[in-house]
Design a protein around this motif. Structure first.
Motif, PDB file in Angstrom:
ATOM      1  N   GLN A   6       0.831  -1.203   0.000  1.00 21.37           N
ATOM      2  CA  GLN A   6       0.000   0.000   0.000  1.00 21.37           C
ATOM      3  C   GLN A   6       0.867   1.255   0.000  1.00 21.37           C
ATOM      4  O   GLN A   6       0.587   2.211  -0.735  1.00 21.37           O
ATOM      5  CB  GLN A   6      -0.921   0.014   1.224  1.00 21.37           C
ATOM      6  CG  GLN A   6      -2.000  -1.032   1.183  1.00 21.37           C
ATOM      7  CD  GLN A   6      -2.779  -1.078   2.483  1.00 21.37           C
ATOM      8  OE1 GLN A   6      -2.230  -0.883   3.568  1.00 21.37           O
ATOM      9  NE2 GLN A   6      -4.071  -1.337   2.372  1.00 21.37           N
ATOM     10  N   VAL A   7       1.924   1.234   0.791  1.00 22.99           N
ATOM     11  CA  VAL A   7       2.827   2.387   0.839  1.00 22.99           C
ATOM     12  C   VAL A   7       3.536   2.551  -0.508  1.00 22.99           C
ATOM     13  O   VAL A   7       3.659   3.665  -1.020  1.00 22.99           O
ATOM     14  CB  VAL A   7       3.835   2.255   2.005  1.00 22.99           C
ATOM     15  CG1 VAL A   7       4.927   3.315   1.933  1.00 22.99           C
ATOM     16  CG2 VAL A   7       3.094   2.334   3.339  1.00 22.99           C
ATOM     17  N   GLN A   8       3.966   1.464  -1.108  1.00 17.35           N
ATOM     18  CA  GLN A   8       4.604   1.527  -2.426  1.00 17.35           C
ATOM     19  C   GLN A   8       3.653   2.148  -3.447  1.00 17.35           C
ATOM     20  O   GLN A   8       4.053   3.006  -4.237  1.00 17.35           O
ATOM     21  CB  GLN A   8       5.022   0.126  -2.881  1.00 17.35           C
ATOM     22  CG  GLN A   8       5.715   0.104  -4.235  1.00 17.35           C
ATOM     23  CD  GLN A   8       7.075   0.768  -4.189  1.00 17.35           C
ATOM     24  OE1 GLN A   8       7.939   0.354  -3.426  1.00 17.35           O
ATOM     25  NE2 GLN A   8       7.277   1.806  -4.975  1.00 17.35           N
ATOM     26  N   GLN A  60      11.026   5.051   0.154  1.00 18.95           N
ATOM     27  CA  GLN A  60      11.359   3.965  -0.763  1.00 18.95           C
ATOM     28  C   GLN A  60      12.494   3.129  -0.199  1.00 18.95           C
ATOM     29  O   GLN A  60      12.488   1.900  -0.307  1.00 18.95           O
ATOM     30  CB  GLN A  60      11.726   4.505  -2.142  1.00 18.95           C
ATOM     31  CG  GLN A  60      11.949   3.437  -3.185  1.00 18.95           C
ATOM     32  CD  GLN A  60      10.685   2.620  -3.437  1.00 18.95           C
ATOM     33  OE1 GLN A  60       9.648   3.173  -3.777  1.00 18.95           O
ATOM     34  NE2 GLN A  60      10.760   1.306  -3.286  1.00 18.95           N
ATOM     35  N   ALA A  61      13.479   3.774   0.424  1.00 15.70           N
ATOM     36  CA  ALA A  61      14.604   3.045   1.020  1.00 15.70           C
ATOM     37  C   ALA A  61      14.120   2.129   2.144  1.00 15.70           C
ATOM     38  O   ALA A  61      14.613   0.999   2.276  1.00 15.70           O
ATOM     39  CB  ALA A  61      15.652   4.025   1.531  1.00 15.70           C
ATOM     40  N   LEU A  62      13.170   2.592   2.944  1.00 14.48           N
ATOM     41  CA  LEU A  62      12.604   1.737   3.990  1.00 14.48           C
ATOM     42  C   LEU A  62      11.948   0.505   3.380  1.00 14.48           C
ATOM     43  O   LEU A  62      12.142  -0.621   3.856  1.00 14.48           O
ATOM     44  CB  LEU A  62      11.582   2.511   4.828  1.00 14.48           C
ATOM     45  CG  LEU A  62      12.116   3.589   5.751  1.00 14.48           C
ATOM     46  CD1 LEU A  62      10.956   4.328   6.426  1.00 14.48           C
ATOM     47  CD2 LEU A  62      13.053   3.015   6.792  1.00 14.48           C
ATOM     48  N   LEU A  69       8.145   0.483   8.981  1.00 16.51           N
ATOM     49  CA  LEU A  69       7.612   1.770   8.545  1.00 16.51           C
ATOM     50  C   LEU A  69       7.242   2.599   9.768  1.00 16.51           C
ATOM     51  O   LEU A  69       7.020   2.049  10.844  1.00 16.51           O
ATOM     52  CB  LEU A  69       6.387   1.550   7.660  1.00 16.51           C
ATOM     53  CG  LEU A  69       6.660   0.824   6.346  1.00 16.51           C
ATOM     54  CD1 LEU A  69       5.359   0.458   5.653  1.00 16.51           C
ATOM     55  CD2 LEU A  69       7.531   1.677   5.439  1.00 16.51           C
ATOM     56  N   PRO A  70       7.167   3.913   9.604  1.00 17.89           N
ATOM     57  CA  PRO A  70       6.761   4.737  10.747  1.00 17.89           C
ATOM     58  C   PRO A  70       5.398   4.295  11.277  1.00 17.89           C
ATOM     59  O   PRO A  70       4.533   3.864  10.503  1.00 17.89           O
ATOM     60  CB  PRO A  70       6.669   6.150  10.162  1.00 17.89           C
ATOM     61  CG  PRO A  70       7.435   6.111   8.892  1.00 17.89           C
ATOM     62  CD  PRO A  70       7.393   4.701   8.402  1.00 17.89           C
ATOM     63  N   ALA A  71       5.215   4.418  12.568  1.00 17.58           N
ATOM     64  CA  ALA A  71       3.926   4.062  13.163  1.00 17.58           C
ATOM     65  C   ALA A  71       2.873   5.101  12.806  1.00 17.58           C
ATOM     66  O   ALA A  71       1.710   4.769  12.566  1.00 17.58           O
ATOM     67  CB  ALA A  71       4.060   3.939  14.675  1.00 17.58           C
TER      68      ALA A  71
END
Length: 108
Positions: A6-8, A60-62, A69-71
């Motif tokens: 989803q983040v991607q 993207q690096a994460l 990922l950040p909370a």
């Protein structure tokens, strides 16, 4: 779809929004601008520079590293204030960033 996917998807949508709106930059800021320790590099970068050259690559690096990922995340409120109300495509960009932030609301 898992959270990383989803983040991607949101990263790609944000990049596409910048490009389609004519806000994508071909040249990065000077290297000194990246050394700023202030939030959003406010003293060395314009808001859209930080978004393109810092935020998108770091997220993207994460993902690439499989890192946590950040909370929580809330960048849309900053852009609501930082972007000129008369800026073309402002509303579209804010919608895209809000959709990104929504992935990090509690319960997601």
């Amino acid at each position: 779809m898992n959270r990383h996917q989803q983040v991607q998807e949101r990263l790609q949508a944000t990049e596409q929004c910048l490009k389609e709106s004519g806000l994508w930059q071909n040249q990065p800021p000077d290297s000194e601008a990246f050394a700023c320790t202030e939030p959003f590099c406010v003293s060395t970068m314009l808001p859209l520079e930080w978004l393109q050259w810092v935020f998108l690559p770091r997220m993207q690096a994460l993902l690439d590293a499989g890192a946590p990922l950040p909370a929580t995340l809330a960048i849309a409120p900053y852009y609501e204030v930082a972007l000129d109300a008369a800026m073309p495509h402002r509303t579209r960009l804010l919608q895209c960033l809000t959709a990104f932030d929504n992935l990090f609301e509690s319960g997601n």
